[in-house]
Design an enzyme around this catalytic site. Sequence first.
Site, PDB file in Angstrom:
ATOM      1  N   ASP A  24      49.171  47.371  34.781  1.00  0.00           N
ATOM      2  CA  ASP A  24      49.771  46.450  35.760  1.00  0.00           C
ATOM      3  C   ASP A  24      51.174  45.947  35.425  1.00  0.00           C
ATOM      4  OD1 ASP A  24      47.216  46.827  36.664  1.00  0.00           O
ATOM      5  OD2 ASP A  24      46.606  44.729  36.620  1.00  0.00           O
ATOM      6  N   LYS A 129      43.892  49.667  41.527  1.00  0.00           N
ATOM      7  CA  LYS A 129      42.620  48.971  41.325  1.00  0.00           C
ATOM      8  C   LYS A 129      42.617  47.648  42.084  1.00  0.00           C
ATOM      9  CE  LYS A 129      44.133  47.006  36.868  1.00  0.00           C
ATOM     10  NZ  LYS A 129      44.065  45.588  37.138  1.00  0.00           N
ATOM     11  N   LYS A 132      40.464  43.141  38.369  1.00  0.00           N
ATOM     12  CA  LYS A 132      41.164  42.924  37.103  1.00  0.00           C
ATOM     13  C   LYS A 132      40.896  44.095  36.149  1.00  0.00           C
ATOM     14  CE  LYS A 132      42.495  38.966  38.740  1.00  0.00           C
ATOM     15  NZ  LYS A 132      43.800  38.965  39.440  1.00  0.00           N
ATOM     16  N   VAL A 157      49.878  43.948  31.063  1.00  0.00           N
ATOM     17  CA  VAL A 157      49.684  42.520  31.318  1.00  0.00           C
ATOM     18  C   VAL A 157      48.531  42.281  32.300  1.00  0.00           C
ATOM     19  CG1 VAL A 157      52.109  42.019  30.902  1.00  0.00           C
ATOM     20  CG2 VAL A 157      51.389  42.558  33.234  1.00  0.00           C
ATOM     21  N   THR A 158      47.959  41.056  32.220  1.00  0.00           N
ATOM     22  CA  THR A 158      48.142  40.085  31.169  1.00  0.00           C
ATOM     23  C   THR A 158      47.022  40.261  30.155  1.00  0.00           C
ATOM     24  OG1 THR A 158      46.853  38.345  32.292  1.00  0.00           O
ATOM     25  CG2 THR A 158      49.218  38.417  32.736  1.00  0.00           C
ATOM     26  N   CYS A 162      43.775  41.194  32.916  1.00  0.00           N
ATOM     27  CA  CYS A 162      43.500  42.609  33.233  1.00  0.00           C
ATOM     28  C   CYS A 162      43.364  43.491  31.999  1.00  0.00           C
ATOM     29  CB  CYS A 162      44.552  43.139  34.186  1.00  0.00           C
ATOM     30  SG  CYS A 162      44.410  42.374  35.817  1.00  0.00           S
ATOM     31  N   GLN A 202      34.597  39.532  14.806  1.00  0.00           N
ATOM     32  CA  GLN A 202      33.213  40.003  14.647  1.00  0.00           C
ATOM     33  C   GLN A 202      33.178  41.505  14.353  1.00  0.00           C
ATOM     34  OE1 GLN A 202      30.332  38.121  17.478  1.00  0.00           O
ATOM     35  NE2 GLN A 202      32.203  37.542  18.581  1.00  0.00           N
TER      36      GLN A 202
END
Length: 226
Positions: A24, A129, A132, A157-158, A162, A202
């Site tokens: 994007d 699309k 997002k 971005v961002t 997205c 994680q």
Amino acid sequence: MTTVDAAPGAYTFDPATTALVIIDMQRDFCEPEGFGETLGNDVSLLRSVIPPLQEVLATARATGMTVIHTREGHVPDLSDCPPAKLNRGEPSLRIGDPGPKGRILIRGEYGHDIIDELKPEPGELVIDKPGKGSFHGTTFGAELEARGITSLVVAGVTTEVCVHTTVREANDRGYECLVLSDCTGSYFPEFHRVALEMVAAQGGIFGWVADSTALLSALTAQEAVA
Ligand code: TIU
């Protein structure tokens, strides 16, 4: 195989089965008078992404990596824009409203297209699309499968919207994702930092994070060997 120094540890990928996915980088998000600004954001914060991303894009092209661009936007009759998205918040202009760069976030309009600095080359896939994430409501997954892609290097971005949604969708589908820290950006520097931490925390719950220098040195070293 190529290895990038990344968090939380080495990211190993085969450039032949890896796509650079640029999310994007549209005028509507990166330039004044577009969707990002109508939401109340300072769009100049995203522009630091452009120079390092131009370098990554040039190297990906030179090394023959698959390059895929995405654009967020909607068909002119807004039939693919649910009220949950259309009526959100208090933007000065809503999706579909006429703005200085054309109708806000509508396919085919000037503002909806990718910025000149990162213009797709002929033959590069551009995924339009409605959401997002890049998988929802698109042929992105099928296109990756058709090309035998198993790893994604993600930029654009961002970071927390997205890019994150795409990386989460991709991780659930089995793709190994490297997010480029300096080639992703947010209207909120704190969200950018924490979004990147969330990817790599994680033990790499959604993927890996590295800066473009680490990726470029890995790709350059690989070229020298080849
Ligand atoms: N591409 C993308 O991230 N779409 C957004 O709407 N992002 C915001 O941060 N608003």
